[in-house]
Design a protein around this motif. Structure first.
Motif, short mmCIF file in Angstrom:
data_model
loop_
_atom_site.label_atom_id
_atom_site.label_comp_id
_atom_site.label_asym_id
_atom_site.label_seq_id
_atom_site.Cartn_x
_atom_site.Cartn_y
_atom_site.Cartn_z
N ASN A 92 -43.41 -41.41 -25.57
CA ASN A 92 -44.52 -40.86 -26.20
C ASN A 92 -44.76 -41.09 -27.67
OD1 ASN A 92 -47.19 -39.80 -26.52
ND2 ASN A 92 -46.75 -37.84 -25.57
N ASP A 95 -47.27 -39.05 -30.15
CA ASP A 95 -46.57 -37.78 -30.33
C ASP A 95 -45.65 -37.74 -31.69
OD1 ASP A 95 -48.41 -36.61 -28.74
OD2 ASP A 95 -46.56 -35.92 -27.43
N GLN A 96 -44.63 -38.79 -31.63
CA GLN A 96 -43.72 -38.79 -32.73
C GLN A 96 -44.44 -39.28 -34.03
OE1 GLN A 96 -40.65 -38.03 -32.44
NE2 GLN A 96 -41.24 -37.50 -30.48
N GLN A 98 -47.44 -38.58 -34.94
CA GLN A 98 -48.48 -37.58 -35.39
C GLN A 98 -47.35 -36.36 -36.03
OE1 GLN A 98 -50.70 -35.34 -32.44
NE2 GLN A 98 -51.90 -34.35 -33.90
N LYS A 99 -46.21 -36.24 -35.60
CA LYS A 99 -45.16 -35.27 -36.09
C LYS A 99 -44.40 -35.81 -37.10
CE LYS A 99 -40.85 -32.77 -34.45
NZ LYS A 99 -40.09 -32.58 -33.51
N TRP A 100 -44.30 -36.82 -37.24
CA TRP A 100 -43.26 -37.78 -38.49
C TRP A 100 -44.23 -38.57 -39.33
CZ3 TRP A 100 -39.22 -35.11 -39.26
CH2 TRP A 100 -38.48 -34.44 -38.33
N GLU A 102 -46.63 -38.34 -41.33
CA GLU A 102 -46.92 -37.84 -42.80
C GLU A 102 -45.68 -37.40 -43.68
OE1 GLU A 102 -49.94 -37.89 -44.04
OE2 GLU A 102 -50.35 -38.69 -42.35
N VAL A 103 -44.52 -37.37 -43.02
CA VAL A 103 -43.47 -37.30 -43.74
C VAL A 103 -43.12 -38.62 -44.77
CG1 VAL A 103 -41.00 -36.64 -43.62
CG2 VAL A 103 -42.48 -35.60 -42.01
#
Length: 106
Positions: A92, A95-96, A98-100, A102-103
């Motif tokens: 997935n 999802d990764q 989306q989670k990461w 913007e870091v």
């Protein structure tokens, strides 16, 4: 867990085993024991070598793959986790992202 195993055998003791006729028999026993999904024989940094794909249930199986090469050929073994396309699709990535995504590291 599928792993990519690279094996590099130094010139000795392999040359001696080739000369006395035992190299092929020992390799055959090792491969029969490990039962890789596939194995390719090649050179590794100027030495005889092999690359295998093996499926192991957990990390405790790593010694049963490495020790035959270590003890018989004084080989160097490197292990890398390998994914199939199906494994990658299950990870997935969206999802990764989306989670990461913007870091940002400074």
């Amino acid at each position: 867990m599928r792993m990519l195993v690279s094996v590099s055998c130094p010139i000795e003791p392999f040359n001696t085993m080739v000369k006395n006729g035992t190299a092929g028999e020992v390799i055959g026993r090792v491969v029969d024991e490990i039962k890789p999904e596939s194995i390719y024989f090649t050179e590794q940094e100027g030495n005889r070598g092999a690359v295998m794909v093996v499926d192991v249930p957990d990390a405790s199986y790593i010694p049963s793959i490495a020790e035959p090469w270590f003890l018989n050929f004084e080989a160097v073994c490197e292990f890398r986790i390998a994914m199939t396309m199906g494994d990658l699709m299950k990870s997935n990535l969206a999802d990764q992202a989306q989670k990461w995504g913007e870091v940002h590291m400074n």
